[in-house]
Design an enzyme around this catalytic site. Structure first.
Site, short mmCIF file in Angstrom:
data_model
loop_
_atom_site.label_atom_id
_atom_site.label_comp_id
_atom_site.label_asym_id
_atom_site.label_seq_id
_atom_site.Cartn_x
_atom_site.Cartn_y
_atom_site.Cartn_z
CD GLU A 1 19.65 -24.01 -15.82
OE1 GLU A 1 18.45 -24.33 -15.84
OE2 GLU A 1 20.47 -24.46 -14.96
CG ASP B 1 -0.17 -0.20 2.51
OD1 ASP B 1 0.60 0.70 2.85
OD2 ASP B 1 -0.31 -1.27 3.17
#
Ligand code: DGJ
Length: 712
Positions: free
Chosen positions: A601, A521
């Protein structure tokens, strides 16, 4: 500009007008909020006899004047308005009645500064302060309005005099005369935050709230009111968002004459705040307006949040790419293992290693030790300062996970201070993740947390702190605070800790977290400039969470990590390029064990981190546009504010035999500028009005593409 003329208050920026009027009896009417207008909007009010509507005594025999249908700036229970009230005040004798009238006002430069609460950091705007006085108790209600760009910050403060009053509900209201409106809200659950939902506002009242003591995964404290016709690209819309991290209430309803009222503010049914010769400052409400659809609304709102609300770091690590060990190890690690992970993280190009849960007390699972914020030397095989020094010597920053608002019953802290946990006497406390919540409405507890964390930051030489919060409040009973005050005082206590740490450690970056995005928020963003977006680290699921959250918050505030496959929540195996592309829509990081990656990777991740660092200025300071979001594919664009540099990211979910093509129209470009996209060149007008064929290969499921867009 803010003007006052014969009772008429007009707040105007280039983007909107907000107008109120003091009526003949001193009540404040709300007249208008929308695109800029000239003139007095009270001329639209229709004054005529309304059957069964109450008439203020001062209106005498004139039955045409009633607060039951007039648009009000402050709506109060017991003052002749039968609609859902924003404010409920209980007088000393228990009477539910109040009436607020104009006392005075002032207009001043700059923003309204709130002590101990988040607020817009606006130095160059203009503010209006209107003081109303309550008839029965003499209490004063001070309303503030600060306008800037497309946004308006509203504030409310209640000052009680020597008659006791109890504030039982304290919501900002917004009244709009006869207009067909929809409300959009963002609901969800753990691992699925901020799903956008929409409903037409009608006479049955829609209410949404959190009574969890925190914003919650289940319902965000931001709402959009828009005309029934509004789409992503067209129509009026207003975003309402509270600068608050606790319980809240929202409602929207249509009255008997089709006018819409909505209310939003702090507090749930647990809230009841008594005051005598005291004042209560309520959290600010941010309103952002756009006449051009939800896409433009998000762009405007996110610029305002970035410029004036979200904390800006002055020193410390700048936009660090981090590796967090949670999904790499969970509770199963020792110091050497952590150092080997940090070393590999550094090799991949990370700037920061974050040690998550399990480093303190005797915590090897989630049954114990919250509250005992001292390192587990047996487990680490070294002290915290040694671990920190060894990690930092690799050339990488060091951060630590904490959950300071919680206590485990199996902890030294709880054994010493059981009264510091929120619990109702005579009733066994309700547990959440086996833990209890500390009473942050108690100053002693707040001081303890401040000192403990201060010490930890110093000892660990921390660059970063992940602040977690893994359960909600159930037992609103404190050993020192009246029950009805806890919802509010708890959050004030929390904010005071952030204030303290922010002042003492200005370069410490704190990431908010509540089991992912359970307390995401504007209140938290004011102190913690980024928040872990969700505990669901599956890239495909996160697209929806990112898109939903982007209506309210800048994407750079989303803690976004590339996790291992199969994903730990969904078991889905998603290509690394797709996982990374989705993580790029945020503050990028890794949530995996790099020592287990193949060389191939590792090379790919190294390239991805390098690319993210290049894109970071666009992600951080640019505008974000949602271009497409269907079950089949999603596409979005981040473009720098000068419209010169951007990146388009698209993900296609399942493959189909003989697939359809995907076209999107771009947004936010300059019509007349030529842009290079790969080996092709287009005018902005072409890309925005005709579109772009998304260059998917259609060769596998869960395919992502990234297209760099550069002005020539
Ligand atoms: C919940 C958080 O969202 C996770 O990322 C992790 O930090 C765990 N808590 C640790 O307990």
């Amino acid at each position: 500009m803010i003007t006052y003329n014969d009772g008429l208050f007009t707040i105007t920026t280039d983007s909107f007008t907000y107008q109120m009027k003091k009526d003949a009896f001193g009540h404040l009417l709300h007249l208008y909020y929308g695109s800029p207008i000239e003139g007095d909007a009270s001329s639209l009010l229709s004054l005529r006899d309304r059957g069964f509507s109450a008439v203020p005594y001062e209106a005498g025999l004139d039955r045409s004047y009633s607060y039951d249908y007039l648009p009000l700036e402050v709506s109060v229970l017991g003052d002749g308005d039968f609609r859902t009230p924003g404010i409920i005040i209980e007088q000393e004798d228990g009477t539910l009645s109040a009436s607020f009238r104009y006392l005075c006002h002032r207009i001043y430069k700059g923003g309204a500064l709130l002590e101990g609460l988040p607020c817009g950091r606006i130095d160059d705007g203009e503010s209006l302060e209107i003081t109303l006085k309550e008839d029965l108790s003499g209490a004063e209600l001070i309303l503030t309005y600060t306008a800037k760009d497309s946004s308006l910050l509203r504030g409310m403060k209640l000052v009680a005099k020597d008659k006791k009053i109890t504030l039982k509900k304290a919501l900002y209201s917004m009244d709009t005369i006869a207009m067909d409106q929809d409300v959009i809200w963002f609901d969800g659950r753990h691992c699925s935050e901020r799903n956008k939902k929409r409903a037409h506002i009608d006479t049955s009242t829609l209410t949404f709230s959190s009574r969890r003591g925190a914003t919650s995964h289940q319902m965000n404290n931001s709402f959009i009111l828009c005309s029934h016709e509004t789409t992503e690209d067209h129509g009026e819309a207003v975003l309402l968002s509270l600068l608050w991290s606790g319980s809240f209430t929202f409602f929207a309803e249509k009255d008997q004459y089709d006018s819409v009222r909505c209310g939003l503010g702090a507090g749930s049914e647990f809230f009841s705040y008594d005051l005598k010769n005291q004042e209560l400052v309520l959290p600010q409400l941010l309103l952002t307006y756009s006449p051009n659809g939800l896409g433009d609304l998000s762009v405007k709102n996110n610029r305002f949040v970035t410029n004036y609300i979200r904390r800006k770091m002055t020193g410390g690590l700048k936009n660090p790419v981090l590796l967090n060990n949670w999904e790499a190890t969970y509770f199963d690690f020792n110091g050497d293992k952590l150092i080997s992970i940090a070393k590999e993280a550094k090799n991949l190009g990370c700037d920061l290693f974050v040690l998550d849960d399990g480093w303190f007390g005797k915590r090897n699972d989630d049954y114990s030790s919250l509250g005992d914020w001292f390192e587990n030397r047996d487990k680490l095989g070294m002290s915290l300062d040694e671990l920190s020094a060894r990690i930092k010597s690799l050339g990488i920053g060091f951060g630590l996970w904490v959950e300071p608002e919680m206590v485990s019953e199996d902890s030294d802290l709880y054994r010493k201070h059981p009264e510091w946990a929120l619990a109702v006497p005579g009733k066994a406390p309700t547990r959440g993740r086996h833990q209890l919540v500390l009473d942050l409405s108690n100053r002693e507890v707040v001081e303890y947390i401040k000192n403990t964390l201060d010490d930890l930051i110093n000892r660990g030489n921390l660059d970063f702190m992940k602040w977690d919060y893994n359960r909600f409040i159930t037992d609103f009973h404190s050993s020192v605070t009246l029950p009805g005050r806890i919802e509010y005082d708890y959050i004030k206590g929390l904010y005071s800790i952030f204030e303290y740490l922010g002042n003492k450690h200005p370069s410490l970056l704190i990431e908010g977290c509540s089991g992912g995005g359970g307390r995401f928020d504007l209140g938290m963003l004011y102190y913690t400039p980024q928040s872990w977006l969700s505990d669901d680290t599956d890239a495909i699921e996160r697209i929806d969470i990112e898109f939903g959250s982007s209506y309210i918050y800048p994407i750079s505030s989303f803690g976004s990590h590339v996790s291992a496959v199969p994903n730990h929540q969904t078991k889905r195996v998603t290509p690394l390029f797709t996982r990374s592309s989705v993580a790029m829509l945020g503050s990028y990081g890794l949530e995996l064990d790099p020592t287990k990656l193949s060389e191939e990777e590792k090379a790919e991740i190294r390239r991805e981190i390098k690319e993210y660092k290049e894109l970071c200025p666009i992600i951080k300071d640019g505008d974000f546009y949602r271009l497409l979001n269907t079950p089949d594919a999603s596409c979005c664009l981040s473009i720098s504010e000068d419209k010169k540099d951007g990146v388009l990211i698209a993900v296609r979910r399942l493959s189909h035999g003989n697939p359809k093509d995907h076209y999107v129209r771009l947004k936010g470009l300059d019509n007349k500028t030529l842009y290079r996209l790969g080996d092709k060149v287009f005018y902005g007008s072409f890309l925005m009005n005709y579109g772009l064929l998304l260059p998917f290969t259609y060769s596998e499921d869960l395919e992502a593409i990234r297209v760099r867009i550069k002005a020539l």
